[in-house]
Design an enzyme around this catalytic site. Structure first.
Site, PDB file in Angstrom:
ATOM      1  N   GLU A  67       0.823  -1.206   0.000  1.00 38.37           N
ATOM      2  CA  GLU A  67       0.000   0.000   0.000  1.00 38.37           C
ATOM      3  C   GLU A  67       0.858   1.257   0.000  1.00 38.37           C
ATOM      4  OE1 GLU A  67      -4.028   2.025   1.641  1.00 38.37           O
ATOM      5  OE2 GLU A  67      -3.582  -0.043   2.185  1.00 38.37           O
ATOM      6  N   GLY A  87      -6.266   5.209  -0.520  1.00 33.31           N
ATOM      7  CA  GLY A  87      -6.541   3.802  -0.762  1.00 33.31           C
ATOM      8  C   GLY A  87      -8.012   3.473  -0.584  1.00 33.31           C
ATOM      9  N   HIS A  94       0.024 -14.195  -0.310  1.00 27.71           N
ATOM     10  CA  HIS A  94       1.353 -14.453   0.240  1.00 27.71           C
ATOM     11  C   HIS A  94       1.773 -15.843  -0.222  1.00 27.71           C
ATOM     12  CE1 HIS A  94       0.430 -10.939   2.599  1.00 27.71           C
ATOM     13  NE2 HIS A  94      -0.681 -11.532   2.999  1.00 27.71           N
ATOM     14  N   VAL A  95       2.838 -15.908  -1.024  1.00 30.97           N
ATOM     15  CA  VAL A  95       3.187 -17.168  -1.675  1.00 30.97           C
ATOM     16  C   VAL A  95       4.489 -17.795  -1.205  1.00 30.97           C
ATOM     17  CG1 VAL A  95       1.826 -16.629  -3.723  1.00 30.97           C
ATOM     18  CG2 VAL A  95       4.232 -15.998  -3.661  1.00 30.97           C
ATOM     19  N   ARG A  96       5.325 -17.061  -0.490  1.00 25.63           N
ATOM     20  CA  ARG A  96       6.609 -17.614  -0.041  1.00 25.63           C
ATOM     21  C   ARG A  96       7.035 -16.919   1.242  1.00 25.63           C
ATOM     22  NH1 ARG A  96      10.406 -20.196  -2.765  1.00 25.63           N
ATOM     23  NH2 ARG A  96       9.467 -19.648  -4.759  1.00 25.63           N
ATOM     24  N   LEU A 112      -4.911   3.957 -14.924  1.00 23.16           N
ATOM     25  CA  LEU A 112      -4.780   5.306 -14.368  1.00 23.16           C
ATOM     26  C   LEU A 112      -5.941   6.154 -14.871  1.00 23.16           C
ATOM     27  CD1 LEU A 112      -0.931   5.917 -14.765  1.00 23.16           C
ATOM     28  CD2 LEU A 112      -2.201   5.351 -12.675  1.00 23.16           C
ATOM     29  N   GLY A 113      -7.093   5.985 -14.234  1.00 18.68           N
ATOM     30  CA  GLY A 113      -8.277   6.732 -14.615  1.00 18.68           C
ATOM     31  C   GLY A 113      -8.346   8.091 -13.941  1.00 18.68           C
TER      32      GLY A 113
END
Length: 147
Positions: A67, A87, A94-96, A112-113
């Site tokens: 973030e 935000g 989370h993979v590792r 990017l609006g």
């Protein structure tokens, strides 16, 4: 190869670091390490500030890192005299696990609006292996930036 940039003006990483003084960003040791034409790069230490009791990187620290990178990127991608970004939503896979060293993040815009920005952040370990993949949606508010 195009040399155009998604950024609005130039802000050096040292200024971004100074803006973070006294915040969670400083507490976690997050640093902006590079501003490329279409991506923002940073790093975060894996140490007592960012690990869980089991000794590996805390998922919440990864989300805070993601973030932070997207908020900084969003800030850089708008006219800061006219707009402020905040935000709206973030998710992360989370993979590792990582138990020491640094993790590195790269934020890239997916959209990017005028009123919404969508960013993807890839967090990797020091060997370039994927640790976390995150997507963050920012609202672009029609008010001068508060940063």
């Amino acid at each position: 190869m195009s040399t155009s940039s998604i950024w609005h003006g130039q802000v050096p990483p040292s200024v971004l670091t100074e803006m973070s003084r006294g915040s969670l960003i400083e507490t976690l040791g997050i640093e902006v390490t590079g501003i490329m034409p279409d991506s923002l790069h940073g790093r975060m230490p894996v140490d007592a500030r960012t690990t869980q009791p089991a000794g590996v990187l805390h998922g919440g620290a990864s989300v805070a890192f993601a973030e932070t990178l997207t908020s900084v990127a969003g800030f850089l991608a708008v006219d800061r005299n006219r707009f402020h970004v905040v935000g709206l939503e973030i998710n992360a896979n989370h993979v590792r696990p990582v138990s020491d060293g640094w993790v590195h993040g790269e934020a890239r815009a997916l959209s990017l609006g005028r009123s919404i920005q969508v960013w993807e952040v890839r967090i990797t370990d020091e060997d370039g292996r994927l640790v976390c993949i995150s997507r963050c949606t920012l609202a672009v508010l029609a008010t001068p930036s508060r940063y």
